[in-house]
Write an enzyme that holds these catalytic residues in place. Sequence first.
Site, mmCIF file in Angstrom:
data_model
loop_
_atom_site.group_PDB
_atom_site.id
_atom_site.type_symbol
_atom_site.label_atom_id
_atom_site.label_comp_id
_atom_site.label_asym_id
_atom_site.label_seq_id
_atom_site.Cartn_x
_atom_site.Cartn_y
_atom_site.Cartn_z
ATOM 1 C CB THR A 9 -0.926 0.047 1.240
ATOM 2 O OG1 THR A 9 -0.126 0.062 2.435
ATOM 3 C CG2 THR A 9 -1.848 -1.166 1.269
ATOM 4 C CB SER A 10 0.484 4.519 -1.611
ATOM 5 O OG SER A 10 0.379 3.921 -2.879
#
Length: 220
Positions: A9-10
């Site tokens: 995930t970012s």
Amino acid sequence: MATYGYHRTSTRDQHLDRGIHEIQIFCKEHDLELENIFTDQQTGKNFNRPRYTVLVEDVLREGDILLVTELDRLGRNKRDTMEQIRKLQSRDVRLMVLELPTTLMDLSKMDNSMARLMMETINNMMLELYASISESEIQKKEKRQREGIAMKKLRGEWDDYGRPPAIKEEEFAKAYQRVTAGEITQADLKRELGLSHTTFYRYRRKYFEKNAEIFQSQKK
């Protein structure tokens, strides 16, 4: 042959659960014994992915399977993504992308060599196409973010955006009450809160704006 999953995930605010669950369900439905799922929560901007590095450099072996939910988990742009794909291919690691059906087909089981070659060509074309689409989507998202930030600055709302606050205003107000009560000096409180000179006085200014009578007494 071993099967591994990878999901990224970012930001740390985004949950890894969805991607992990998708990989686990796919393996269960297709009788794949999942060894482990490696995860990172890092921005794609600098792509510092310690767990991915360990997975690719130290864990994956020839003949292994790497499962990802989406192609953009491998790279931020088309060049980086294709570089990772070629690295995996050179090590004979099979990449399976859940959003891309052609990667889920086991071409090694095809008897017809010409048909297998055609499918491999189609698969490589689809990987490159999806890499291009992913890069385009990221560019559009960044463009919208830049435009949104610019409009917030024009409206004078930039303070509500940007980086997380150093301290909540209510926490600062409670702490600053010790200054007004004479229990601690401003310099000591600034050091205690770990705030820079500029940040401390920015919070102090907001505190005075909400407590005008205190501001008047401090000016004397």
